[in-house]
Design a protein around this motif. Structure first.
Motif, PDB file in Angstrom:
ATOM      1  N   UNK A 255       0.817  -1.215   0.000  1.00 19.41           N
ATOM      2  CA  UNK A 255       0.000   0.000   0.000  1.00 19.41           C
ATOM      3  C   UNK A 255       0.855   1.271   0.000  1.00 19.41           C
ATOM      4  N   UNK A 256       2.002   1.199   0.659  1.00 21.90           N
ATOM      5  CA  UNK A 256       2.872   2.374   0.765  1.00 21.90           C
ATOM      6  C   UNK A 256       3.727   2.592  -0.484  1.00 21.90           C
ATOM      7  N   UNK A 257       3.582   1.704  -1.473  1.00 23.28           N
ATOM      8  CA  UNK A 257       4.468   1.793  -2.641  1.00 23.28           C
ATOM      9  C   UNK A 257       3.713   2.030  -3.951  1.00 23.28           C
ATOM     10  N   UNK A 258       2.473   2.488  -3.866  1.00 21.28           N
ATOM     11  CA  UNK A 258       1.745   2.843  -5.089  1.00 21.28           C
ATOM     12  C   UNK A 258       2.506   3.970  -5.791  1.00 21.28           C
ATOM     13  N   UNK A 259       2.631   3.834  -7.123  1.00 19.59           N
ATOM     14  CA  UNK A 259       3.377   4.760  -7.988  1.00 19.59           C
ATOM     15  C   UNK A 259       4.899   4.608  -7.874  1.00 19.59           C
ATOM     16  N   UNK A 260       5.373   3.594  -7.142  1.00 19.83           N
ATOM     17  CA  UNK A 260       6.802   3.297  -7.091  1.00 19.83           C
ATOM     18  C   UNK A 260       7.145   2.263  -8.171  1.00 19.83           C
ATOM     19  N   UNK A 261       8.383   2.317  -8.642  1.00 18.91           N
ATOM     20  CA  UNK A 261       8.857   1.355  -9.640  1.00 18.91           C
ATOM     21  C   UNK A 261       9.707   0.266  -8.981  1.00 18.91           C
ATOM     22  N   UNK A 323       8.346  -2.638 -13.441  1.00 20.00           N
ATOM     23  CA  UNK A 323       6.926  -2.336 -13.314  1.00 20.00           C
ATOM     24  C   UNK A 323       6.703  -1.110 -12.432  1.00 20.00           C
ATOM     25  N   UNK A 324       5.517  -0.555 -12.563  1.00 18.63           N
ATOM     26  CA  UNK A 324       5.038   0.493 -11.671  1.00 18.63           C
ATOM     27  C   UNK A 324       3.864  -0.081 -10.878  1.00 18.63           C
ATOM     28  N   UNK A 325       3.854   0.144  -9.563  1.00 14.47           N
ATOM     29  CA  UNK A 325       2.719  -0.304  -8.752  1.00 14.47           C
ATOM     30  C   UNK A 325       1.554   0.635  -9.033  1.00 14.47           C
ATOM     31  N   UNK A 326       0.555   0.120  -9.730  1.00 17.04           N
ATOM     32  CA  UNK A 326      -0.543   0.941 -10.236  1.00 17.04           C
ATOM     33  C   UNK A 326      -1.660   1.091  -9.206  1.00 17.04           C
ATOM     34  N   UNK A 327      -2.041  -0.024  -8.587  1.00 16.56           N
ATOM     35  CA  UNK A 327      -3.173  -0.001  -7.660  1.00 16.56           C
ATOM     36  C   UNK A 327      -3.056  -1.144  -6.657  1.00 16.56           C
ATOM     37  N   UNK A 335      -2.963  -6.820  -6.178  1.00 17.63           N
ATOM     38  CA  UNK A 335      -1.978  -5.792  -6.521  1.00 17.63           C
ATOM     39  C   UNK A 335      -1.913  -5.701  -8.046  1.00 17.63           C
ATOM     40  N   UNK A 336      -2.101  -4.498  -8.578  1.00 19.84           N
ATOM     41  CA  UNK A 336      -2.039  -4.282 -10.024  1.00 19.84           C
ATOM     42  C   UNK A 336      -0.771  -3.518 -10.384  1.00 19.84           C
ATOM     43  N   UNK A 337      -0.072  -4.036 -11.392  1.00 19.79           N
ATOM     44  CA  UNK A 337       1.128  -3.379 -11.915  1.00 19.79           C
ATOM     45  C   UNK A 337       0.850  -2.868 -13.321  1.00 19.79           C
ATOM     46  N   UNK A 338       1.703  -1.969 -13.780  1.00 17.56           N
ATOM     47  CA  UNK A 338       1.744  -1.609 -15.190  1.00 17.56           C
ATOM     48  C   UNK A 338       3.200  -1.662 -15.636  1.00 17.56           C
TER      49      UNK A 338
END
Length: 346
Positions: A255-261, A323-327, A335-338
Motif C-alpha cells: 500500500x505504501x508503494x503505489x506509484x513506485x517502480x 513495473x510500476x505499482x498501479x493499484x 496488486x495491479x502493476x503496469x
C-alpha cells in the motif's frame, strides 16, 4: 527430560563448525539425518521445499519488511527425526512382525498416488518450458519430479511449476484406512509429534497408549473415522486461511508503494495478463493485458507467453521486467502493476 534446549540457529552454527554444548551429538544427528533424507529421496519421496514468506512487523502488527524463511541443516535434522518418529509409531500400531497389517484401529496420515491424467497434463505443460517427467513407474516419476524442481529453483518459472506440481498431487488427509504416503514414500505414516497443536496427534497418542497398555481391541464407542474427516476439513480451512493472510499482508505492505517502480520477474502468464514477482520483496501482482499500451498482445498458450501482433515483442515466464505499482486493493487482496520498460523483440 531435556538436557539442553536449542533454537534452530544455535544448532545450525554448531553444525557449521562452531563449538558448543553437545557438539559431537548434534553433528552425529546431522550426519544421520542426511542419510535418512538421502534414503527417502532414493525411495521416491518428493522434495517440495517451497520457501516460506514471512513479514517483519512494527509494534502495531503492520508489515514493514518481507523475507523468505530458508530451511537449513538444523531444520532438516529435526524434520527427518520427526518423520522417523511418526513412521515408527505408525508401524508399531499397524504393521505386524511378518510385515502384514495388524488390522488395529489407528489414525494415519495418508497421501494417495497422483491422478495419472493430472500428471500427464503437468508433463505436457513443463515440456513446453524445456523440462520432462519420466512416467514409466512411481520411482522414476518421483525422481524426475525432484530433478525438475531442483532445476527450476531461482528461475522465473519456478513459482508456476512448483504450484502446478503441488496441484497435480492428491491432498494428504487423515484416515483410519492406511494407503501409505506417496509424497514421503512411506508405507506407514502418521502425525504423532505435535499433540500440543494438532488434534490428530492427540488421537494417535490416545490409541498408542491404549495398545501400550496391552489392549488390542479398538476403544469402544470410538468415532475416529469421523474425527479424521473433520480434522482433514479443518486443516484445509486453516491452510486456505494462511494463504489468504499471507496475500493480505503482501497487499498491506505494498500500500505504501503505489506509484513506485520495481524490478520483477514474470512468474505466470495467462490470457488476461502476466503475474510478476518483485525481486526486492517477493510480492506478486498482475499486469493486465490491456495495460500493455505499446501493442495488441495475444496469449500464445503453447509456450505460455504474450506476443505483440505488430512489433512481435514477447513477454514470457522468467523474463525480467520493470513495473510500476498501479493499484492496491486490500479488500480484494489484489496488486495491479503496469509495465515501465517493455522487453526487446525476439
Amino acid at each position: 527430560h531435556s538436557n539442553h534446549r536449542f533454537a534452530y540457529e544455535d544448532a545450525q552454527v554448531i553444525i557449521e563448525g562452531a563449538e558448543g554444548p553437545y557438539e559431537s551429538e548434534i553433528r552425529k544427528l546431522d550426519e544421520l539425518a542426511k542419510i535418512l533424507r538421502k534414503q527417502r529421496f532414493h525411495d521416491g519421496a518428493i522434495s517440495f521445499d517451497k520457501k516460506e514468506m514471512k513479514f517483519h512487523l512494527d509494534d502495531k502488527g503492520n508489515p514493514i519488511g518481507v523475507y523468505h524463511k530458508v530451511a537449513k541443516d538444523a531444520n532438516h535434522l529435526i524434520e527427518e527425526f520427526m518423520l522417523l518418529a511418526n513412521r515408527k509409531v505408525a508401524e508399531f500400531a499397524g504393521k505386524a512382525a511378518d510385515g502384514s497389517p495388524t488390522g488395529k484401529l489407528f489414525v494415519y496420515r495418508v497421501h494417495n498416488d497422483p491422478d495419472p491424467e493430472k500428471i500427464e497434463q503437468l508433463n505436457n505443460f513443463v515440456q513446453r518450458l524445456g523440462y520432462k517427467l519420466d512416467l514409466k513407474n512411481r520411482q522414476a516419476l518421483s525422481q524426475s519430479m525432484n530433478r525438475m524442481l531442483a532445476a527450476v529453483k531461482g528461475k522465473g518459472e519456478a513459482n508456476m511449476i512448483e504450484t502446478l506440481t503441488v496441484r497435480s498431487m492428491a491432498k494428504a488427509i487423515y484416515d483410519t484406512a492406511n494407503v501409505g504416503h506417496y509424497g514421503l514414500a512411506f508405507d506407514y505414516y502418521t502425525h504423532f509429534t505435535s499433540p500440543i497443536r494438532r488434534y490428530p496427534d492427540v488421537m494417535v497418542h490416545r490409541l498408542l497408549q491404549h495398545y501400550l497398555d496391552g489392549k488390542n481391541a479398538a476403544p469402544k464407542g470410538n468415532s475416529y473415522r469421523e474425527d479424521c474427516k473433520h480434522s482433514s476439513e479443518r486443516e484445509k480451512m486453516a491452510s486456505d486461511a494462511e494463504r489468504a493472510s499471507i496475500k493480505y499482508m503482501q497487499v498491506k505492505f505494498m500500500q505504501d508503494y503505489v506509484d513506485h517502480e520495481f524490478e520483477g520477474v514474470i512468474s505466470g502468464v495467462t490470457e488476461w495478463g502476466v503475474y510478476v514477482e518483485l525481486t526486492e520483496n517477493h510480492c506478486e501482482g498482475m499486469i493486465k493485458i490491456r495495460d500493455f499500451k505499446d501493442d495488441y498482445y495475444v496469449f500464445d498458450e503453447t509456450k505460455y507467453r504474450l506476443v505483440g501482433e505488430r512489433k512481435r515483442r514477447i513477454f514470457q515466464l522468467g523474463d525480467s521486467i520493470r513495473i510500476l505499482v498501479k493499484n492496491v486493493d486490500l479488500e480484494k487482496k489484489q496488486i495491479d502493476f503496469s509495465p515501465v520498460v517493455s522487453n526487446k523483440s525476439r
